[in-house]
Design an enzyme around this catalytic site. Structure first.
Site, short mmCIF file in Angstrom:
data_model
loop_
_atom_site.label_atom_id
_atom_site.label_comp_id
_atom_site.label_asym_id
_atom_site.label_seq_id
_atom_site.Cartn_x
_atom_site.Cartn_y
_atom_site.Cartn_z
N SER A 64 25.09 23.20 34.70
CA SER A 64 24.90 21.77 34.41
C SER A 64 23.65 21.54 33.56
O SER A 64 22.72 22.36 33.56
CB SER A 64 24.76 20.98 35.71
OG SER A 64 25.88 21.17 36.54
N1 SAH Z 1 25.93 23.85 40.20
C1 SAH Z 1 26.39 24.64 39.09
C2 SAH Z 1 27.35 23.83 38.24
C3 SAH Z 1 28.55 24.62 37.94
S1 SAH Z 1 29.87 23.75 37.16
C4 SAH Z 1 25.27 25.19 38.28
O1 SAH Z 1 24.14 24.69 38.40
O2 SAH Z 1 25.47 26.15 37.52
C5 SAH Z 1 30.90 23.37 38.54
C6 SAH Z 1 31.32 24.52 39.41
O3 SAH Z 1 32.22 23.99 40.40
C7 SAH Z 1 32.08 25.62 38.69
O4 SAH Z 1 31.46 26.85 38.94
C8 SAH Z 1 33.48 25.56 39.30
O5 SAH Z 1 34.12 26.81 39.39
C9 SAH Z 1 33.20 24.96 40.67
N2 SAH Z 1 34.35 24.31 41.31
C10 SAH Z 1 35.36 23.61 40.74
N3 SAH Z 1 36.23 23.18 41.66
C11 SAH Z 1 35.76 23.61 42.86
C12 SAH Z 1 36.21 23.51 44.20
N4 SAH Z 1 37.34 22.87 44.53
N5 SAH Z 1 35.48 24.08 45.19
C13 SAH Z 1 34.33 24.74 44.90
N6 SAH Z 1 33.84 24.89 43.65
C14 SAH Z 1 34.54 24.34 42.64
#
Ligand code: SAH
Length: 213
Positions: A64
Site C-alpha cells: 500500500s
Molecule cells: N498490508 C499490505 C497490503 C497488501 S495489498 C502491505 O502493506 O503490503 C492487499 C492484500 O490483501 C494482498 O496481499 C491480498 O492478497 C490480500 N487479500 C485479498 N483478499 C484477501 C482475503 N479475502 N483474505 C486475506 N487477504 C486477502
C-alpha cells in the site's frame, strides 16, 4: 538486506511528506521514519521505495501507499498492547508499522506464495507478529477473537459480518469498501449490537477476494 544512511534520510523525508498530507500521530510518523520500506519491495523498485506510492509485490498484489498505511493506522488510534487483526498481510509493511506501535498483531493473507515469503521475511527484520496465517480474511480469526482493532487492507465489496462480530466492545474496524472506487469506513462497536459507522476519504486498494489461492 542493506540499510544505509541514504535510505534513512529518504524515509525521514517520506515521514515529513506524509505529515504534510495531514497525518499528525507522532508514533505513526516515527514508524514510517524507522521501517526500511525498500527491503519490503523487489530490488528493482528499491530506488522508488520512499516515494509515497503503492508498488507491485508478488502474486499481482501491491504494497500500500505509505500515506494510506499511515491514514488507516492513525484512524485506529493504536495503543501499546492493543490486539490488532490485519486482513491482507501482503508485504508485511503495514504489519511492521503496527508492531512499531507496540500492537500485538494477528495477520491473515490469502495468497499462499506471499504468505510464505512474508512469514520468512518479517523475522529477519526482528518483527515477530503473534500470528501470521494463511486463510480467508472474510472469516477473520474466530479462535483468537475478540480484537481491539481490525484493519482491512484490501477493497471489500461489503463489510464482513464475521469481522464486526470479532470486535471488542469499544473496538474499531477500518475498511475500504467498494470494488472499482472505494471509500474508507470506520466502524466503532458502541454496544453489543450497535456499531457507529463513519464514511471517510476515497481510496484505492486491490480487491479483497473470496477463497484462498
Ligand atoms: N498490508 C499490505 C497490503 C497488501 S495489498 C502491505 O502493506 O503490503 C492487499 C492484500 O490483501 C494482498 O496481499 C491480498 O492478497 C490480500 N487479500 C485479498 N483478499 C484477501 C482475503 N479475502 N483474505 C486475506 N487477504 C486477502
Amino acid at each position: 538486506m542493506k540499510d544505509t544512511l541514504k535510505h534513512q534520510g529518504l524515509r525521514n523525508q517520506l515521514a515529513k511528506a506524509i505529515a504534510a498530507k495531514g497525518i499528525e500521530n507522532k508514533n505513526v510518523l516515527a514508524a514510517i521514519a524507522k521501517i526500511p520500506r525498500h527491503l519490503f519491495l523487489d530490488s528493482s523498485f528499491e530506488s522508488f521505495a520512499y516515494q509515497d506510492k503503492a508498488f507491485p509485490i508478488l502474486a499481482d498484489q501491491t504494497i500500500s501507499q505509505p500515506y494510506t498505511v499511515a491514514y488507516q493506522t492513525q484512524l485506529l488510534e493504536i495503543m501499546p498492547g492493543n490486539k490488532v487483526l490485519e486482513i491482507g498481510t501482503g508485504s508485511g509493511y503495514q504489519t511492521a508499522v503496527l508492531m512499531e506501535m507496540q500492537a500485538e498483531v494477528y495477520s491473515v493473507e490469502r495468497q499462499n506464495e506471499l504468505f510464505k515469503k512474508t512469514k520468512l521475511f518479517l523475522p529477519k527484520l526482528g518483527y515477530r507478529p503473534r500470528h501470521l496465517g494463511f486463510g480467508d480474511g472474510y472469516k477473520g480469526l474466530p479462535d483468537h477473537a475478540p480484537f481491539d482493532k481490525i484493519i482491512v487492507t484490501a477493497g471489500a465489496p461489503f463489510v464482513p459480518k464475521a469481522l464486526l462480530a470479532q470486535l471488542k466492545l469499544g473496538g474499531m474496524l477500518v475498511i475500504p469498501i467498494g470494488t472499482t472506487k472505494q471509500l474508507m469506513y470506520l466502524y466503532k462497536r458502541t454496544a453489543v449490537k450497535h456499531f457507529e459507522k463513519h464514511e471517510l476519504e476515497a481510496c484505492k486498494f486491490v480487491p479483497m477476494l473470496e477463497k484462498k489461492n
